[in-house]
Design a protein around this motif. Structure first.
Motif, mmCIF file in Angstrom:
data_model
loop_
_atom_site.group_PDB
_atom_site.id
_atom_site.type_symbol
_atom_site.label_atom_id
_atom_site.label_comp_id
_atom_site.label_asym_id
_atom_site.label_seq_id
_atom_site.Cartn_x
_atom_site.Cartn_y
_atom_site.Cartn_z
ATOM 1 N N TYR A 33 0.785 -1.247 0.064
ATOM 2 C CA TYR A 33 -0.033 0.021 0.064
ATOM 3 C C TYR A 33 1.058 1.283 -0.134
ATOM 4 C CZ TYR A 33 -3.091 -3.718 1.494
ATOM 5 O OH TYR A 33 -3.760 -4.822 1.532
ATOM 6 N N TYR A 34 2.094 1.050 -0.289
ATOM 7 C CA TYR A 34 3.058 2.334 -0.240
ATOM 8 C C TYR A 34 3.192 2.805 -1.724
ATOM 9 C CZ TYR A 34 7.053 5.180 0.861
ATOM 10 O OH TYR A 34 7.949 6.266 0.875
ATOM 11 N N MET A 35 2.985 3.930 -2.113
ATOM 12 C CA MET A 35 3.221 4.444 -3.250
ATOM 13 C C MET A 35 4.753 5.077 -3.397
ATOM 14 S SD MET A 35 0.000 4.600 -4.831
ATOM 15 C CE MET A 35 0.092 6.106 -5.890
ATOM 16 N N ILE B 145 21.229 1.201 -14.481
ATOM 17 C CA ILE B 145 20.778 1.690 -13.304
ATOM 18 C C ILE B 145 19.770 2.875 -13.478
ATOM 19 C CG2 ILE B 145 21.680 2.884 -11.151
ATOM 20 C CD1 ILE B 145 24.239 2.061 -11.619
ATOM 21 N N THR B 146 18.558 2.626 -12.489
ATOM 22 C CA THR B 146 17.446 3.635 -12.548
ATOM 23 C C THR B 146 16.739 3.582 -11.284
ATOM 24 O OG1 THR B 146 15.666 4.509 -13.940
ATOM 25 C CG2 THR B 146 15.519 2.077 -13.495
ATOM 26 N N HIS B 147 16.010 4.805 -10.922
ATOM 27 C CA HIS B 147 15.177 4.650 -9.923
ATOM 28 C C HIS B 147 13.719 5.197 -10.198
ATOM 29 C CE1 HIS B 147 13.791 5.196 -5.611
ATOM 30 N NE2 HIS B 147 14.814 4.496 -5.246
ATOM 31 N N GLY B 148 12.767 4.544 -9.990
ATOM 32 C CA GLY B 148 11.203 4.992 -10.188
ATOM 33 C C GLY B 148 11.075 6.329 -9.048
ATOM 34 N N LYS B 149 9.925 6.751 -9.513
ATOM 35 C CA LYS B 149 9.418 7.886 -8.674
ATOM 36 C C LYS B 149 8.156 7.545 -7.989
ATOM 37 C CE LYS B 149 11.242 11.416 -11.517
ATOM 38 N NZ LYS B 149 11.244 12.801 -12.003
#
Length: 129
Positions: A105-107, A125-129
């Motif tokens: 349940y975490y966005m 290498i990446t990181h979503g928002k």
């Protein structure tokens, strides 16, 4: 041949002095030796090298994580990355895919890193928002 003899001589000496691990007790070959090794490695791909693209050198997820974490920590911060534990880790087609997880349940987004299991080369290498 001279380099090989010097190398093994250094290893022999280091093996006897490894108990006292101060820099003053160590033989340092120096930057010029490192440059020579780099040049010869780039020119002669057939010289002794464990990376042969036939055998995986990153054999398990723990090793893949140990390679990925310091890089991810330096880019995204240690707290940010460790909060994404446990990681999802998959070995697919000789690539380690490591991804962070979020609490239910975490966005938000997580990191993703892809590492070649043959040579440890980072593919993405990446990181979503």
């Amino acid at each position: 041949m001279k380099n090989i003899i010097t190398y093994f001589s250094v290893l022999f000496i280091i093996s006897f002095s490894a108990c006292s691990q101060t820099k003053d007790d160590r033989i340092i070959l120096g930057k010029s030796y490192a440059q020579q090794e780099l040049k010869s490695s780039l020119v002669d791909k057939k010289q002794h090298n464990l990376i042969d693209y036939k055998s995986i050198i990153i054999k398990d997820s723990a090793t893949a994580i140990n390679i990925a974490e310091p890089i991810l920590f330096s880019i995204y911060g240690k707290n940010n990355i460790t909060e994404q534990r446990p990681y999802e880790t998959y070995l697919i087609d000789n690539y380690w895919i490591i991804k962070g997880t979020l609490p239910k349940y975490y966005m938000g987004g997580t990191f993703l890193i892809i590492i070649n299991a043959f040579d440890s080369k980072i593919i993405k290498i990446t990181h979503g928002k």
